[in-house]
Enzyme design. Structure first.
Site, short mmCIF file in Angstrom:
data_model
loop_
_atom_site.label_atom_id
_atom_site.label_comp_id
_atom_site.label_asym_id
_atom_site.label_seq_id
_atom_site.Cartn_x
_atom_site.Cartn_y
_atom_site.Cartn_z
N ASP A 174 0.85 -1.18 0.00
CA ASP A 174 0.00 0.00 0.00
C ASP A 174 0.89 1.24 0.00
OD1 ASP A 174 -3.10 0.82 0.84
OD2 ASP A 174 -1.59 2.27 1.50
N ASN A 182 -2.22 13.12 -3.59
CA ASN A 182 -3.21 13.66 -4.52
C ASN A 182 -3.63 15.07 -4.14
OD1 ASN A 182 -3.46 11.63 -6.45
ND2 ASN A 182 -4.95 10.48 -5.26
N HIS A 187 -3.81 14.92 -9.03
CA HIS A 187 -4.03 13.53 -9.42
C HIS A 187 -3.05 13.06 -10.49
CE1 HIS A 187 -7.69 12.60 -7.10
NE2 HIS A 187 -7.96 13.90 -7.23
N ASP A 191 -1.03 9.67 -10.19
CA ASP A 191 -0.94 8.63 -11.21
C ASP A 191 0.51 8.30 -11.52
OD1 ASP A 191 -3.66 8.58 -11.37
OD2 ASP A 191 -3.81 9.71 -13.23
N GLU A 217 -4.50 2.53 -4.40
CA GLU A 217 -3.04 2.57 -4.24
C GLU A 217 -2.49 1.25 -3.73
OE1 GLU A 217 -4.78 4.37 -0.41
OE2 GLU A 217 -5.33 4.11 -2.51
#
Length: 317
Positions: A174, A182, A187, A191, A217
């Site tokens: 994780d 973010n 974002h 990404d 994630e």
């Protein structure tokens, strides 16, 4: 180049056809008996020209064998039996076309060209279907396997390990404080981080390992034939590699949870996932950027929990 296998025991006919087909640009392999033909058909081929009256049997039997194992190849019967019953029998045994002797060479070549076009279209269709299937099992953002592919592989790998009593490790990963990434960097940056982490995981895994993004994630790695201690080493190496990678958005870290069979004494893929998930939660609770392994007593807490739904950018983990 299109490969045609000609099965014909008449030397004059085979010589004529071979010469004409080679002039037309095809690669030709010739057999005069069913036994010779069966050897040739083990190699790659596109179209078959089969005679019926062969020294060691009826070409229809060979036609049936080929159709059973090669449903997308083209089979054209070339024979002197021109009765309607014989033609229907040929189609029933799997022939795509039927030409009687004596034949017009131009007509036969035209039928062969039609067969070659059909084979080419079938190849394109099969390749398209293969690519679509691959896309359906691939995460579009990170290009590693997706949750559907992971579910299928986990079930298969668990059953194999259980049946043959082989070690299997599951590593859950994780990205720490991903929501903050973010919120603070946008974002697009998030990404980029996910793609970077996926690349680090793929680069650090063996060819036999299975890397997947299972939600938001979160990632997973299945390590076949891997005992618990070796999977701990893998998890720690993975954690260090991500920590030093240039993933943008400041330093990116991960938390790792690991479960292993037979160490955990799990009886299902669901329990193996649950054990790794509990270890991952513990890694998050103990400060993140760390590796934790399963604890056997945790299995008593839940014997029914199956794979959780894909998480979307969790706010606290």
């Amino acid at each position: 180049m299109t490969t045609i296998i000609l099965v014909e025991d008449d030397a004059n006919v085979s010589h004529l056809l071979t010469r004409q087909l080679q002039r037309a640009g095809y690669s030709i392999r010739h057999a005069s008996t069913m036994a010779e033909a069966r050897t040739l058909f083990h190699e790659e081929w596109d179209l078959a020209l089969l005679d019926r009256g062969l020294p060691d049997g009826d070409g229809l039997e060979l036609c049936r064998e080929l159709r059973a194992c090669s449903p997308h190849r083209y089979i054209l019967m070339v024979t002197g039996n021109d009765s309607d019953e014989a033609k229907l029998e040929g189609f029933r045994y799997g022939a795509d076309d039927y030409v009687t002797k004596p034949f017009q060479t131009d007509e036969l070549l035209a039928r062969i060209r039609a067969g070659v076009r059909i084979v080419a279209l079938q190849k394109k269709l099969l390749e398209t279907n293969r690519r679509l299937e691959e896309l359906s099992l691939t995460d579009s953002l990170t290009r590693v396997a997706n949750r559907r592919a992971f579910d299928e592989r986990l079930a298969t790998a668990f059953e194999h390990a259980k049946r043959y009593e082989r070690p299997l490790s599951l590593v859950l990963v994780d990205v720490d404080r991903f929501k903050r990434i973010n919120d603070e960097h946008g974002h697009d940056a998030g990404d980029h981080v996910l793609r970077c982490v996926a690349d680090v995981m793929a680069d650090g895994s063996r060819h036999s390992d299975f890397v997947a993004r299972i939600g938001g994630e979160e990632f997973a790695v299945l390590l076949g034939e891997t005992p618990l201690f070796e999977s701990m080493q893998f998890g720690e190496k993975l954690r260090c590699n991500v920590a030093v990678a240039q993933c943008g958005a400041g330093q990116v870290t991960i938390s790792v949870g690991i479960a292993n069979m037979p160490h955990s004494r799990v009886t299902s893929a669901a329990e193996l996932f649950h054990a790794a998930d509990q270890a991952l939660y513990r890694a998050k609770a103990n400060g993140r950027n760390r590796v934790e392994i399963e604890r056997r007593h945790e299995l008593r807490e839940s014997r029914t929990r199956w794979l959780p739904p894909a998480r979307v950018e969790s706010s606290s983990r």
